[in-house]
Scaffold this motif. Structure first.
Motif, mmCIF file in Angstrom:
data_model
loop_
_atom_site.group_PDB
_atom_site.id
_atom_site.type_symbol
_atom_site.label_atom_id
_atom_site.label_comp_id
_atom_site.label_asym_id
_atom_site.label_seq_id
_atom_site.Cartn_x
_atom_site.Cartn_y
_atom_site.Cartn_z
ATOM 1 N N ARG A 1 -7.761 10.923 16.284
ATOM 2 C CA ARG A 1 -8.681 11.708 15.486
ATOM 3 C C ARG A 1 -9.789 10.814 14.992
ATOM 4 N NH1 ARG A 1 -5.092 15.576 12.126
ATOM 5 N NH2 ARG A 1 -6.364 14.873 10.412
ATOM 6 N N MET A 2 -10.995 11.362 14.911
ATOM 7 C CA MET A 2 -12.081 10.597 14.333
ATOM 8 C C MET A 2 -12.234 10.975 12.874
ATOM 9 S SD MET A 2 -16.087 10.257 15.329
ATOM 10 C CE MET A 2 -16.619 10.979 13.747
ATOM 11 N N LYS A 3 -12.295 9.964 12.018
ATOM 12 C CA LYS A 3 -12.542 10.205 10.601
ATOM 13 C C LYS A 3 -13.947 9.736 10.266
ATOM 14 C CE LYS A 3 -7.816 8.942 9.205
ATOM 15 N NZ LYS A 3 -7.103 7.792 8.616
ATOM 16 N N SER A 4 -14.505 10.288 9.196
ATOM 17 C CA SER A 4 -15.757 9.740 8.687
ATOM 18 C C SER A 4 -15.687 9.656 7.172
ATOM 19 C CB SER A 4 -16.951 10.585 9.120
ATOM 20 O OG SER A 4 -16.924 11.837 8.479
ATOM 21 N N TYR A 5 -16.449 8.723 6.648
ATOM 22 C CA TYR A 5 -16.438 8.443 5.212
ATOM 23 C C TYR A 5 -17.863 8.144 4.791
ATOM 24 C CZ TYR A 5 -15.641 5.784 0.907
ATOM 25 O OH TYR A 5 -15.677 5.324 -0.378
ATOM 26 N N ARG A 6 -18.238 8.564 3.592
ATOM 27 C CA ARG A 6 -19.591 8.351 3.075
ATOM 28 C C ARG A 6 -19.548 8.032 1.602
ATOM 29 N NH1 ARG A 6 -23.824 10.582 0.201
ATOM 30 N NH2 ARG A 6 -25.857 10.477 1.240
ATOM 31 N N ARG A 7 -20.248 7.002 1.189
ATOM 32 C CA ARG A 7 -20.443 6.757 -0.237
ATOM 33 C C ARG A 7 -21.796 6.090 -0.477
ATOM 34 N NH1 ARG A 7 -16.425 3.141 -3.700
ATOM 35 N NH2 ARG A 7 -14.846 4.634 -2.993
ATOM 36 N N GLU A 8 -22.394 6.438 -1.614
ATOM 37 C CA GLU A 8 -23.634 5.781 -2.036
ATOM 38 C C GLU A 8 -23.323 4.746 -3.106
ATOM 39 O OE1 GLU A 8 -26.324 8.794 -3.410
ATOM 40 O OE2 GLU A 8 -26.511 9.716 -1.421
ATOM 41 N N LEU A 9 -23.937 3.576 -2.982
ATOM 42 C CA LEU A 9 -23.885 2.551 -4.025
ATOM 43 C C LEU A 9 -25.238 2.545 -4.732
ATOM 44 C CD1 LEU A 9 -22.380 -0.353 -1.837
ATOM 45 C CD2 LEU A 9 -21.127 1.417 -3.114
ATOM 46 N N TRP A 10 -25.212 2.537 -6.057
ATOM 47 C CA TRP A 10 -26.450 2.598 -6.827
ATOM 48 C C TRP A 10 -26.794 1.248 -7.460
ATOM 49 C CZ3 TRP A 10 -29.823 6.760 -7.717
ATOM 50 C CH2 TRP A 10 -29.429 7.967 -7.120
ATOM 51 N N PHE A 11 -28.083 0.958 -7.500
ATOM 52 C CA PHE A 11 -28.563 -0.297 -8.084
ATOM 53 C C PHE A 11 -29.785 -0.027 -8.949
ATOM 54 C CE2 PHE A 11 -26.578 -1.111 -4.058
ATOM 55 C CZ PHE A 11 -25.710 -2.138 -4.363
ATOM 56 N N GLU A 12 -29.881 -0.791 -10.044
ATOM 57 C CA GLU A 12 -31.142 -0.817 -10.784
ATOM 58 C C GLU A 12 -31.386 -2.260 -11.183
ATOM 59 O OE1 GLU A 12 -31.654 2.006 -13.952
ATOM 60 O OE2 GLU A 12 -33.791 1.496 -14.143
ATOM 61 N N LEU B 1 -16.531 1.608 13.045
ATOM 62 C CA LEU B 1 -17.773 0.921 12.702
ATOM 63 C C LEU B 1 -18.200 1.346 11.308
ATOM 64 C CD1 LEU B 1 -19.881 1.334 15.998
ATOM 65 C CD2 LEU B 1 -18.599 -0.692 15.258
ATOM 66 N N ALA B 2 -18.672 0.366 10.528
ATOM 67 C CA ALA B 2 -19.214 0.642 9.197
ATOM 68 C C ALA B 2 -20.710 0.366 9.217
ATOM 69 C CB ALA B 2 -18.529 -0.240 8.151
ATOM 70 N N LYS C 1 -21.519 4.319 5.452
ATOM 71 C CA LYS C 1 -20.967 5.369 6.316
ATOM 72 C C LYS C 1 -20.018 4.707 7.300
ATOM 73 C CE LYS C 1 -21.094 9.704 8.040
ATOM 74 N NZ LYS C 1 -21.283 11.003 7.366
ATOM 75 N N ILE C 2 -18.792 5.156 7.306
ATOM 76 C CA ILE C 2 -17.787 4.547 8.183
ATOM 77 C C ILE C 2 -17.241 5.624 9.099
ATOM 78 C CG2 ILE C 2 -15.687 3.129 8.258
ATOM 79 C CD1 ILE C 2 -16.155 2.484 5.269
ATOM 80 N N ILE C 3 -17.196 5.341 10.387
ATOM 81 C CA ILE C 3 -16.543 6.275 11.305
ATOM 82 C C ILE C 3 -15.492 5.522 12.109
ATOM 83 C CG2 ILE C 3 -18.623 7.708 11.460
ATOM 84 C CD1 ILE C 3 -18.791 6.846 14.414
#
Lengths: 147, 147, 147
Positions: free
Chosen positions: A8-19, A46-47, A143-145
Protein backbone atom coordinates in the motif's frame (compact mmCIF):
# COMPACT_ATOMS: atom_id res chain seq x y z
CA UNK A 1 18.87 -4.58 0.29
CA UNK A 2 17.58 -5.19 -3.21
CA UNK A 3 13.96 -5.03 -4.01
CA UNK A 4 11.02 -5.16 -1.70
CA UNK A 5 7.46 -5.74 -2.73
CA UNK A 6 5.03 -3.65 -0.76
CA UNK A 7 1.31 -3.49 -0.60
CA UNK A 8 0.00 0.00 0.00
CA UNK A 9 1.16 3.52 -0.64
CA UNK A 10 0.86 5.93 2.26
CA UNK A 11 1.23 9.68 2.21
CA UNK A 12 1.89 12.17 4.97
CA UNK A 13 1.84 15.98 5.05
CA UNK A 14 2.83 18.53 7.65
CA UNK A 15 3.72 22.22 7.62
CA UNK A 16 6.51 23.61 9.79
CA UNK A 17 6.15 27.28 10.71
CA UNK A 18 8.92 29.82 11.22
CA UNK A 19 9.13 33.47 12.17
CA UNK A 20 12.74 34.56 12.02
CA UNK A 21 13.34 37.97 13.67
CA UNK A 22 16.45 38.75 11.60
CA UNK A 23 16.55 39.24 7.85
CA UNK A 24 18.66 36.12 7.30
CA UNK A 25 19.25 32.91 9.25
CA UNK A 26 19.96 29.20 8.89
CA UNK A 27 17.94 26.86 11.14
CA UNK A 28 18.53 23.13 11.56
CA UNK A 29 15.14 21.47 11.02
CA UNK A 30 16.35 17.85 10.99
CA UNK A 31 14.66 16.98 14.32
CA UNK A 32 11.29 18.26 13.09
CA UNK A 33 11.56 16.31 9.85
CA UNK A 34 12.54 13.15 11.76
CA UNK A 35 9.54 13.64 13.99
CA UNK A 36 7.30 13.92 10.90
CA UNK A 37 8.75 10.69 9.58
CA UNK A 38 8.09 8.84 12.83
CA UNK A 39 4.58 10.21 12.89
CA UNK A 40 3.98 9.05 9.31
CA UNK A 41 4.67 5.40 10.02
CA UNK A 42 6.36 5.17 6.60
CA UNK A 43 9.31 2.78 6.34
CA UNK A 44 10.36 2.93 2.70
CA UNK A 45 9.84 5.91 0.42
CA UNK A 46 10.80 9.49 -0.32
CA UNK A 47 10.52 12.61 1.85
CA UNK A 48 10.17 15.98 0.13
CA UNK A 49 11.01 19.01 2.26
CA UNK A 50 10.48 22.37 0.54
CA UNK A 51 10.17 26.04 1.34
CA UNK A 52 6.63 27.20 0.58
CA UNK A 53 7.93 30.77 0.17
CA UNK A 54 10.09 32.08 -2.63
CA UNK A 55 12.61 34.01 -0.56
CA UNK A 56 13.55 31.00 1.57
CA UNK A 57 15.44 27.76 1.01
CA UNK A 58 15.61 24.22 2.27
CA UNK A 59 19.02 22.62 1.80
CA UNK A 60 21.28 19.95 3.25
CA UNK A 61 24.75 20.69 4.53
CA UNK A 62 26.86 20.84 7.69
CA UNK A 63 25.69 22.14 11.08
CA UNK A 64 28.79 24.27 11.64
CA UNK A 65 28.46 27.94 12.54
CA UNK A 66 31.65 28.99 10.74
CA UNK A 67 30.32 27.50 7.52
CA UNK A 68 27.02 29.30 7.94
CA UNK A 69 28.93 32.54 8.36
CA UNK A 70 30.80 31.73 5.13
CA UNK A 71 27.52 31.06 3.27
CA UNK A 72 26.11 34.35 4.55
CA UNK A 73 29.19 36.34 3.49
CA UNK A 74 29.53 34.62 0.14
CA UNK A 75 25.83 35.01 -0.76
CA UNK A 76 25.88 38.66 0.23
CA UNK A 77 28.83 39.24 -2.11
CA UNK A 78 27.12 37.31 -4.90
CA UNK A 79 23.77 39.14 -4.62
CA UNK A 80 24.03 42.10 -2.24
CA UNK A 81 20.94 43.32 -0.43
CA UNK A 82 21.94 46.94 -1.00
CA UNK A 83 21.61 49.22 -2.78
CA UNK A 84 18.04 47.96 -3.09
CA UNK A 85 17.59 50.15 -6.17
CA UNK A 86 19.98 47.94 -8.13
CA UNK A 87 17.15 45.41 -8.59
CA UNK A 88 14.13 46.10 -10.78
CA UNK A 89 11.97 43.80 -8.61
CA UNK A 90 12.35 46.31 -5.80
CA UNK A 91 10.49 48.93 -7.85
CA UNK A 92 7.36 47.00 -6.84
CA UNK A 93 7.86 48.36 -3.30
CA UNK A 94 9.70 45.25 -2.07
CA UNK A 95 13.32 45.26 -0.92
CA UNK A 96 13.85 41.52 -1.24
CA UNK A 97 15.07 40.89 -4.79
CA UNK A 98 18.39 39.70 -3.36
CA UNK A 99 16.49 37.14 -1.27
CA UNK A 100 14.84 35.67 -4.39
CA UNK A 101 18.31 35.29 -5.93
CA UNK A 102 19.97 33.84 -2.82
CA UNK A 103 17.20 31.27 -2.53
CA UNK A 104 17.82 30.11 -6.13
CA UNK A 105 21.49 29.53 -5.35
CA UNK A 106 20.80 27.56 -2.17
CA UNK A 107 17.77 25.70 -3.55
CA UNK A 108 14.04 25.36 -2.79
CA UNK A 109 13.84 21.75 -1.71
CA UNK A 110 15.51 18.51 -0.78
CA UNK A 111 14.34 14.98 -1.43
CA UNK A 112 15.56 12.47 1.14
CA UNK A 113 15.37 8.70 0.93
CA UNK A 114 13.44 6.94 3.69
CA UNK A 115 14.89 3.52 4.54
CA UNK A 116 13.80 1.27 7.39
CA UNK A 117 11.83 4.16 8.91
CA UNK A 118 14.82 6.54 9.02
CA UNK A 119 16.06 9.51 6.99
CA UNK A 120 18.75 7.77 4.94
CA UNK A 121 21.62 10.18 5.54
CA UNK A 122 25.38 10.24 5.21
CA UNK A 123 27.42 11.03 8.34
CA UNK A 124 27.11 14.83 8.31
CA UNK A 125 23.89 15.54 6.44
CA UNK A 126 21.51 17.91 8.22
CA UNK A 127 18.49 19.72 6.80
CA UNK A 128 18.36 23.52 7.06
CA UNK A 129 15.75 26.18 6.61
CA UNK A 130 17.45 29.17 5.01
CA UNK A 131 15.68 32.46 5.58
CA UNK A 132 16.68 35.40 3.36
CA UNK A 133 13.83 37.83 4.06
CA UNK A 134 12.75 37.32 7.65
CA UNK A 135 10.44 39.17 9.96
CA UNK A 136 7.31 37.35 8.87
CA UNK A 137 5.70 33.96 9.26
CA UNK A 138 6.73 31.38 6.70
CA UNK A 139 6.22 27.68 6.16
CA UNK A 140 8.12 24.58 5.13
CA UNK A 141 6.21 21.64 3.68
CA UNK A 142 7.09 18.05 4.60
CA UNK A 143 5.50 15.49 2.29
CA UNK A 144 6.38 11.83 2.62
CA UNK A 145 5.19 9.04 0.37
CA UNK A 146 5.95 5.36 0.62
CA UNK A 147 4.82 2.45 2.63
CA UNK B 1 -3.84 15.31 7.77
CA UNK B 2 -1.64 12.60 9.16
CA UNK B 3 -1.31 9.32 7.41
CA UNK B 4 -3.47 7.84 4.75
CA UNK B 5 -3.41 4.25 3.68
CA UNK B 6 -3.82 3.87 -0.02
CA UNK B 7 -4.25 0.94 -2.28
CA UNK B 8 -2.64 1.43 -5.65
CA UNK B 9 0.22 3.40 -7.09
CA UNK B 10 -0.46 5.28 -10.29
CA UNK B 11 2.00 6.98 -12.59
CA UNK B 12 1.55 9.63 -15.24
CA UNK B 13 3.90 11.07 -17.87
CA UNK B 14 3.67 13.93 -20.29
CA UNK B 15 6.14 16.04 -22.26
CA UNK B 16 5.65 19.79 -22.68
CA UNK B 17 7.27 21.26 -25.80
CA UNK B 18 8.80 24.71 -26.21
CA UNK B 19 10.41 26.65 -29.00
CA UNK B 20 11.62 29.96 -27.64
CA UNK B 21 12.58 32.44 -30.40
CA UNK B 22 15.00 34.41 -28.19
CA UNK B 23 18.19 33.06 -26.64
CA UNK B 24 16.84 33.38 -23.10
CA UNK B 25 13.37 33.51 -21.54
CA UNK B 26 11.36 32.54 -18.48
CA UNK B 27 7.94 30.98 -19.13
CA UNK B 28 5.30 30.25 -16.49
CA UNK B 29 4.28 26.62 -17.01
CA UNK B 30 2.13 26.23 -13.88
CA UNK B 31 -1.14 25.96 -15.84
CA UNK B 32 0.24 23.13 -18.01
CA UNK B 33 1.51 21.23 -14.96
CA UNK B 34 -1.86 21.67 -13.23
CA UNK B 35 -3.57 20.34 -16.32
CA UNK B 36 -1.27 17.29 -16.25
CA UNK B 37 -2.17 16.70 -12.63
CA UNK B 38 -5.91 16.87 -13.32
CA UNK B 39 -5.46 14.52 -16.23
CA UNK B 40 -3.53 12.06 -14.05
CA UNK B 41 -6.33 11.56 -11.56
CA UNK B 42 -3.68 11.39 -8.81
CA UNK B 43 -4.69 12.81 -5.41
CA UNK B 44 -1.69 12.16 -3.16
CA UNK B 45 1.88 11.87 -4.36
CA UNK B 46 4.83 13.69 -5.89
CA UNK B 47 5.14 15.55 -9.19
CA UNK B 48 8.57 15.78 -10.83
CA UNK B 49 8.97 18.53 -13.43
CA UNK B 50 12.36 18.61 -15.17
CA UNK B 51 14.05 20.08 -18.19
CA UNK B 52 15.01 17.27 -20.59
CA UNK B 53 17.72 19.51 -22.06
CA UNK B 54 20.93 20.57 -20.39
CA UNK B 55 20.85 24.27 -21.28
CA UNK B 56 17.41 24.82 -19.75
CA UNK B 57 15.97 24.92 -16.23
CA UNK B 58 12.78 24.26 -14.36
CA UNK B 59 12.48 26.27 -11.16
CA UNK B 60 9.92 27.75 -8.79
CA UNK B 61 9.78 31.42 -7.96
CA UNK B 62 7.69 34.57 -8.42
CA UNK B 63 5.81 35.56 -11.57
CA UNK B 64 7.07 39.15 -11.54
CA UNK B 65 8.68 40.63 -14.63
CA UNK B 66 11.08 42.86 -12.70
CA UNK B 67 12.44 39.83 -10.88
CA UNK B 68 12.89 37.97 -14.15
CA UNK B 69 14.87 40.94 -15.45
CA UNK B 70 17.01 40.78 -12.30
CA UNK B 71 17.65 37.04 -12.79
CA UNK B 72 18.62 37.68 -16.42
CA UNK B 73 21.04 40.49 -15.52
CA UNK B 74 22.53 38.68 -12.56
CA UNK B 75 23.05 35.40 -14.44
CA UNK B 76 24.64 37.24 -17.37
CA UNK B 77 27.13 38.87 -14.97
CA UNK B 78 27.82 35.55 -13.29
CA UNK B 79 28.42 33.60 -16.51
CA UNK B 80 28.51 35.95 -19.52
CA UNK B 81 27.57 34.64 -22.94
CA UNK B 82 30.42 36.57 -24.54
CA UNK B 83 33.20 36.38 -25.41
CA UNK B 84 32.24 32.86 -26.40
CA UNK B 85 35.95 31.97 -26.65
CA UNK B 86 36.31 32.26 -22.89
CA UNK B 87 34.71 28.80 -22.53
CA UNK B 88 36.50 25.64 -23.62
CA UNK B 89 33.16 23.94 -24.33
CA UNK B 90 32.65 26.39 -27.18
CA UNK B 91 35.68 24.95 -29.00
CA UNK B 92 33.32 22.09 -29.93
CA UNK B 93 31.55 24.54 -32.27
CA UNK B 94 28.83 25.41 -29.74
CA UNK B 95 28.38 28.89 -28.29
CA UNK B 96 26.26 27.80 -25.31
CA UNK B 97 28.72 27.04 -22.48
CA UNK B 98 27.23 29.93 -20.52
CA UNK B 99 23.79 28.32 -20.86
CA UNK B 100 25.07 25.06 -19.30
CA UNK B 101 26.37 27.11 -16.36
CA UNK B 102 23.25 29.26 -15.96
CA UNK B 103 21.09 26.15 -15.92
CA UNK B 104 23.18 24.68 -13.06
CA UNK B 105 22.61 27.82 -10.98
CA UNK B 106 18.84 27.88 -11.58
CA UNK B 107 18.38 24.10 -11.36
CA UNK B 108 17.20 21.24 -13.59
CA UNK B 109 14.05 20.18 -11.79
CA UNK B 110 11.45 20.72 -9.11
CA UNK B 111 9.57 18.16 -7.07
CA UNK B 112 6.14 19.34 -5.96
CA UNK B 113 3.87 17.68 -3.41
CA UNK B 114 0.43 16.62 -4.63
CA UNK B 115 -2.23 16.90 -1.92
CA UNK B 116 -5.96 16.39 -2.39
CA UNK B 117 -5.50 16.50 -6.17
CA UNK B 118 -3.74 19.89 -6.16
CA UNK B 119 -0.16 21.15 -6.48
CA UNK B 120 0.58 21.83 -2.81
CA UNK B 121 1.97 25.35 -3.13
CA UNK B 122 2.67 28.31 -0.91
CA UNK B 123 1.01 31.62 -1.79
CA UNK B 124 3.43 32.78 -4.52
CA UNK B 125 4.95 29.61 -5.89
CA UNK B 126 4.84 29.30 -9.68
CA UNK B 127 6.76 26.89 -11.92
CA UNK B 128 8.96 28.33 -14.66
CA UNK B 129 10.73 26.97 -17.70
CA UNK B 130 14.05 28.80 -17.98
CA UNK B 131 15.51 28.83 -21.48
CA UNK B 132 19.19 29.80 -21.82
CA UNK B 133 19.88 28.67 -25.40
CA UNK B 134 16.70 29.10 -27.38
CA UNK B 135 15.87 28.93 -31.05
CA UNK B 136 15.22 25.20 -31.04
CA UNK B 137 12.57 22.77 -29.85
CA UNK B 138 13.00 21.54 -26.30
CA UNK B 139 11.01 19.51 -23.85
CA UNK B 140 10.01 19.47 -20.18
CA UNK B 141 9.03 16.18 -18.57
CA UNK B 142 6.15 15.94 -16.10
CA UNK B 143 6.10 12.69 -14.16
CA UNK B 144 3.60 12.20 -11.36
CA UNK B 145 3.42 9.20 -9.07
CA UNK B 146 0.95 8.57 -6.29
CA UNK B 147 -2.56 7.40 -5.89
CA UNK C 1 0.92 7.34 -21.95
CA UNK C 2 -1.61 8.70 -19.55
CA UNK C 3 -2.41 7.03 -16.31
CA UNK C 4 -1.60 3.54 -15.22
CA UNK C 5 -3.09 1.79 -12.24
CA UNK C 6 -0.57 -0.31 -10.41
CA UNK C 7 -0.76 -2.72 -7.58
CA UNK C 8 2.28 -2.67 -5.36
CA UNK C 9 4.97 -0.19 -4.41
CA UNK C 10 8.54 -1.42 -4.53
CA UNK C 11 11.64 0.25 -3.18
CA UNK C 12 15.31 -0.26 -3.96
CA UNK C 13 18.48 1.09 -2.34
CA UNK C 14 22.14 0.92 -3.23
CA UNK C 15 25.26 2.90 -2.32
CA UNK C 16 27.91 3.73 -4.91
CA UNK C 17 31.40 4.27 -3.50
CA UNK C 18 34.07 6.64 -4.76
CA UNK C 19 37.61 7.49 -3.81
CA UNK C 20 38.84 10.30 -6.02
CA UNK C 21 42.63 10.84 -5.82
CA UNK C 22 42.45 14.52 -6.87
CA UNK C 23 40.74 17.30 -4.92
CA UNK C 24 38.11 17.83 -7.60
CA UNK C 25 36.64 15.68 -10.36
CA UNK C 26 33.45 14.99 -12.32
CA UNK C 27 32.59 11.31 -12.88
CA UNK C 28 29.82 10.02 -15.14
CA UNK C 29 27.79 7.59 -13.01
CA UNK C 30 24.93 7.03 -15.46
CA UNK C 31 25.88 3.38 -16.16
CA UNK C 32 25.89 2.53 -12.44
CA UNK C 33 22.49 4.17 -11.92
CA UNK C 34 21.09 2.31 -14.95
CA UNK C 35 22.42 -0.91 -13.51
CA UNK C 36 20.66 -0.14 -10.21
CA UNK C 37 17.42 0.44 -12.06
CA UNK C 38 17.66 -2.85 -13.92
CA UNK C 39 18.43 -4.62 -10.68
CA UNK C 40 15.41 -3.02 -9.00
CA UNK C 41 12.88 -4.44 -11.43
CA UNK C 42 10.96 -1.15 -11.17
CA UNK C 43 9.17 0.01 -14.31
CA UNK C 44 7.37 3.19 -13.30
CA UNK C 45 8.47 5.51 -10.52
CA UNK C 46 11.12 7.96 -9.36
CA UNK C 47 14.86 7.50 -8.85
CA UNK C 48 16.63 9.69 -6.30
CA UNK C 49 20.41 9.94 -6.68
CA UNK C 50 22.15 12.01 -4.00
CA UNK C 51 25.59 12.66 -2.58
CA UNK C 52 25.73 11.36 1.01
CA UNK C 53 28.57 13.80 1.74
CA UNK C 54 28.31 17.55 2.01
CA UNK C 55 31.34 18.48 -0.09
CA UNK C 56 30.16 16.52 -3.14
CA UNK C 57 27.37 16.88 -5.70
CA UNK C 58 25.20 14.82 -7.95
CA UNK C 59 23.99 16.69 -11.02
CA UNK C 60 22.85 16.16 -14.59
CA UNK C 61 24.54 17.79 -17.53
CA UNK C 62 26.67 17.05 -20.60
CA UNK C 63 29.51 14.52 -20.79
CA UNK C 64 31.90 16.91 -22.53
CA UNK C 65 35.38 17.47 -21.12
CA UNK C 66 35.59 21.12 -22.24
CA UNK C 67 32.41 21.88 -20.31
CA UNK C 68 33.77 20.16 -17.22
CA UNK C 69 36.87 22.31 -17.49
CA UNK C 70 34.61 25.37 -17.70
CA UNK C 71 32.66 24.29 -14.59
CA UNK C 72 35.93 23.77 -12.72
CA UNK C 73 37.31 27.19 -13.70
CA UNK C 74 34.05 29.01 -13.07
CA UNK C 75 33.46 27.41 -9.66
CA UNK C 76 37.03 28.14 -8.60
CA UNK C 77 36.52 31.83 -9.47
CA UNK C 78 33.18 31.88 -7.66
CA UNK C 79 34.47 30.25 -4.44
CA UNK C 80 38.28 29.92 -4.53
CA UNK C 81 39.95 27.18 -2.53
CA UNK C 82 42.71 29.57 -1.44
CA UNK C 83 43.55 31.43 0.64
CA UNK C 84 41.94 28.89 2.97
CA UNK C 85 41.99 31.51 5.75
CA UNK C 86 39.33 33.52 3.92
CA UNK C 87 36.70 31.05 5.21
CA UNK C 88 35.70 30.87 8.86
CA UNK C 89 34.80 27.17 8.48
CA UNK C 90 38.48 26.45 7.91
CA UNK C 91 39.27 27.62 11.46
CA UNK C 92 37.90 24.22 12.53
CA UNK C 93 41.05 22.67 11.03
CA UNK C 94 39.39 21.86 7.70
CA UNK C 95 40.45 23.40 4.38
CA UNK C 96 37.25 22.55 2.51
CA UNK C 97 34.88 25.48 3.03
CA UNK C 98 35.06 26.18 -0.71
CA UNK C 99 33.92 22.60 -1.37
CA UNK C 100 30.79 23.10 0.77
CA UNK C 101 29.99 26.20 -1.30
CA UNK C 102 30.72 24.62 -4.69
CA UNK C 103 28.48 21.70 -3.82
CA UNK C 104 25.57 24.08 -3.05
CA UNK C 105 25.93 25.69 -6.48
CA UNK C 106 26.03 22.36 -8.34
CA UNK C 107 23.39 20.65 -6.16
CA UNK C 108 23.13 17.65 -3.83
CA UNK C 109 20.76 15.43 -5.75
CA UNK C 110 18.78 14.65 -8.85
CA UNK C 111 15.38 13.02 -9.16
CA UNK C 112 14.90 11.12 -12.41
CA UNK C 113 11.66 9.73 -13.79
CA UNK C 114 11.55 5.99 -14.41
CA UNK C 115 9.38 5.07 -17.39
CA UNK C 116 9.01 1.60 -18.91
CA UNK C 117 11.99 0.41 -16.90
CA UNK C 118 14.36 3.14 -18.20
CA UNK C 119 15.80 6.40 -16.89
CA UNK C 120 13.50 8.84 -18.70
CA UNK C 121 16.14 11.16 -20.14
CA UNK C 122 16.40 13.80 -22.83
CA UNK C 123 19.01 13.30 -25.56
CA UNK C 124 22.10 14.54 -23.68
CA UNK C 125 21.28 14.02 -20.01
CA UNK C 126 23.98 12.19 -18.04
CA UNK C 127 24.34 11.90 -14.26
CA UNK C 128 27.59 13.08 -12.67
CA UNK C 129 29.24 12.73 -9.31
CA UNK C 130 30.99 16.01 -8.55
CA UNK C 131 33.83 15.72 -6.07
CA UNK C 132 35.10 18.95 -4.49
CA UNK C 133 37.17 17.57 -1.61
CA UNK C 134 38.64 14.28 -2.73
CA UNK C 135 41.24 11.94 -1.31
CA UNK C 136 38.79 10.01 0.83
CA UNK C 137 36.03 7.46 0.42
CA UNK C 138 32.58 8.86 -0.22
CA UNK C 139 29.20 7.52 -1.17
CA UNK C 140 26.28 8.25 -3.47
CA UNK C 141 22.85 6.90 -2.57
CA UNK C 142 20.50 5.51 -5.22
CA UNK C 143 16.93 5.07 -4.00
CA UNK C 144 14.21 4.04 -6.41
CA UNK C 145 10.53 3.76 -5.60
CA UNK C 146 7.74 2.69 -7.88
CA UNK C 147 6.31 -0.47 -9.24
Amino acid sequence: MKEKAQNRMKSYRRELWFEVPTRRAFINITPQVESCLQDSGINEGLALVNAMHITASVFINDDESGLHHDYETWLEELAPHEPVARYRHNLTGEDNADAHIKRQVMGREVVVAVTAGRLDFGPWEQIFYGEFDGGRKKRVLVKIIGD
